[in-house]
Design a protein around this motif. Sequence first.
Motif, PDB file in Angstrom:
ATOM      1  N   UNK A 132       0.812  -1.214   0.000  1.00 40.69           N
ATOM      2  CA  UNK A 132       0.000   0.000   0.000  1.00 40.69           C
ATOM      3  C   UNK A 132       0.843   1.260   0.000  1.00 40.69           C
ATOM      4  N   UNK A 133       1.847   1.303   0.869  1.00 46.66           N
ATOM      5  CA  UNK A 133       2.699   2.487   0.959  1.00 46.66           C
ATOM      6  C   UNK A 133       3.573   2.640  -0.286  1.00 46.66           C
ATOM      7  N   UNK A 134       4.028   1.524  -0.849  1.00 42.56           N
ATOM      8  CA  UNK A 134       4.853   1.615  -2.060  1.00 42.56           C
ATOM      9  C   UNK A 134       4.055   2.202  -3.211  1.00 42.56           C
ATOM     10  N   UNK A 135       2.855   1.695  -3.439  1.00 42.67           N
ATOM     11  CA  UNK A 135       2.022   2.206  -4.533  1.00 42.67           C
ATOM     12  C   UNK A 135       1.707   3.686  -4.310  1.00 42.67           C
ATOM     13  N   UNK A 136       1.414   4.044  -3.068  1.00 41.33           N
ATOM     14  CA  UNK A 136       1.098   5.433  -2.723  1.00 41.33           C
ATOM     15  C   UNK A 136       2.275   6.359  -3.027  1.00 41.33           C
ATOM     16  N   UNK A 137       3.477   5.961  -2.613  1.00 37.13           N
ATOM     17  CA  UNK A 137       4.654   6.797  -2.825  1.00 37.13           C
ATOM     18  C   UNK A 137       5.014   6.883  -4.307  1.00 37.13           C
ATOM     19  N   UNK A 138       4.907   5.780  -5.014  1.00 39.29           N
ATOM     20  CA  UNK A 138       5.181   5.817  -6.456  1.00 39.29           C
ATOM     21  C   UNK A 138       4.246   6.802  -7.154  1.00 39.29           C
ATOM     22  N   UNK A 139       2.998   6.830  -6.740  1.00 36.20           N
ATOM     23  CA  UNK A 139       2.033   7.775  -7.325  1.00 36.20           C
ATOM     24  C   UNK A 139       2.393   9.207  -6.958  1.00 36.20           C
ATOM     25  N   UNK A 140       2.625   9.436  -5.674  1.00 36.53           N
ATOM     26  CA  UNK A 140       2.898  10.799  -5.190  1.00 36.53           C
ATOM     27  C   UNK A 140       4.152  11.391  -5.827  1.00 36.53           C
ATOM     28  N   UNK A 141       5.130  10.553  -6.104  1.00 32.58           N
ATOM     29  CA  UNK A 141       6.401  11.040  -6.650  1.00 32.58           C
ATOM     30  C   UNK A 141       6.462  10.942  -8.179  1.00 32.58           C
ATOM     31  N   UNK A 142       5.335  10.603  -8.810  1.00 33.27           N
ATOM     32  CA  UNK A 142       5.273  10.486 -10.273  1.00 33.27           C
ATOM     33  C   UNK A 142       6.382   9.579 -10.811  1.00 33.27           C
ATOM     34  N   UNK A 143       6.538   8.431 -10.156  1.00 44.05           N
ATOM     35  CA  UNK A 143       7.560   7.477 -10.586  1.00 44.05           C
ATOM     36  C   UNK A 143       7.305   6.947 -11.994  1.00 44.05           C
ATOM     37  N   UNK A 144       6.094   7.086 -12.483  1.00 39.80           N
ATOM     38  CA  UNK A 144       5.778   6.659 -13.853  1.00 39.80           C
ATOM     39  C   UNK A 144       6.625   7.402 -14.884  1.00 39.80           C
ATOM     40  N   UNK A 145       7.183   8.540 -14.501  1.00 41.82           N
ATOM     41  CA  UNK A 145       7.995   9.317 -15.446  1.00 41.82           C
ATOM     42  C   UNK A 145       9.240   8.557 -15.899  1.00 41.82           C
ATOM     43  N   UNK A 146       9.724   7.643 -15.048  1.00 41.24           N
ATOM     44  CA  UNK A 146      10.853   6.799 -15.446  1.00 41.24           C
ATOM     45  C   UNK A 146      10.493   5.318 -15.471  1.00 41.24           C
TER      46      UNK A 146
END
Length: 254
Positions: free
Chosen positions: A134-148
């Motif tokens: 849950x926390x990993x998915x949340x942080x990936x979203x908040x930090x726009x990790x999709x950009x890389x």
Amino acid sequence: MFIDTHVHLNADQYDEDLQDVIDRALEAKVEKMVVVGFDRKTIERAMKLVDEYDFIYAVIGWHPVDAIDCTDEDLKWIEELSRHPKVVGIGETGLDYYWDKSPKDVQQQLFRKQIHLAQKLNLPIIIHNREATGDIVKILREENAASVGGIMHCFSGSVETAKECIAMNFLISLGGPVTFKNAKTPKEVAKEIPLEHLLIETDAPYLAPHPYRGKRNEPSLVPLVAEEIARLKGISVEEVGMVTSSNATSLFGI
């Protein structure tokens, strides 16, 4: 051809017979290997390996279990080393709530810093997740990790979580556990997630596939992971090897 996208050839377990391990991998048609360094010692060893072997690449970062030991100087050092052309990702980073060495807030802060570093360097992020989905998915979203984007290493979550991660530009990597007889969830993921979103790995020397479970793992066994995925999908091992290798090549630029 197979690519082992996550292996620790820099581990002490290979001190006595590293060249034999590498030779067996090449004989098994594992033509490229990505060695992961996650602290000072293993990063130094990974960098040595990429200079010694044409077919070995490195991912470097700081493991969440040891987050409490990571300094700003360590992160600067990782950034400098990441300029090396054979460093192809940042990690493994993420969260590990199973071990309690590093407090959750310290892990989360370091995770965010390494996402930012990956974005600065335009490198994919390799995610370690243990009991922290849950926390990993949340942080990936908040930090726009999709950009890389990156890799959900040794993925153990549900099909639904896999789809969430894919939507954020992450590939799903399966290792030895998918071959375990009682591994219902990884088998469902292997069956349901399209091959173009999958990678294979060993995480060697850990998590050896069946029938070697409990023994020292090595990259020559990654074809066993491919065989189980092929069985579950009703396709050939050659197709699994070809597509997962293509996925890895595209992600890492190797």
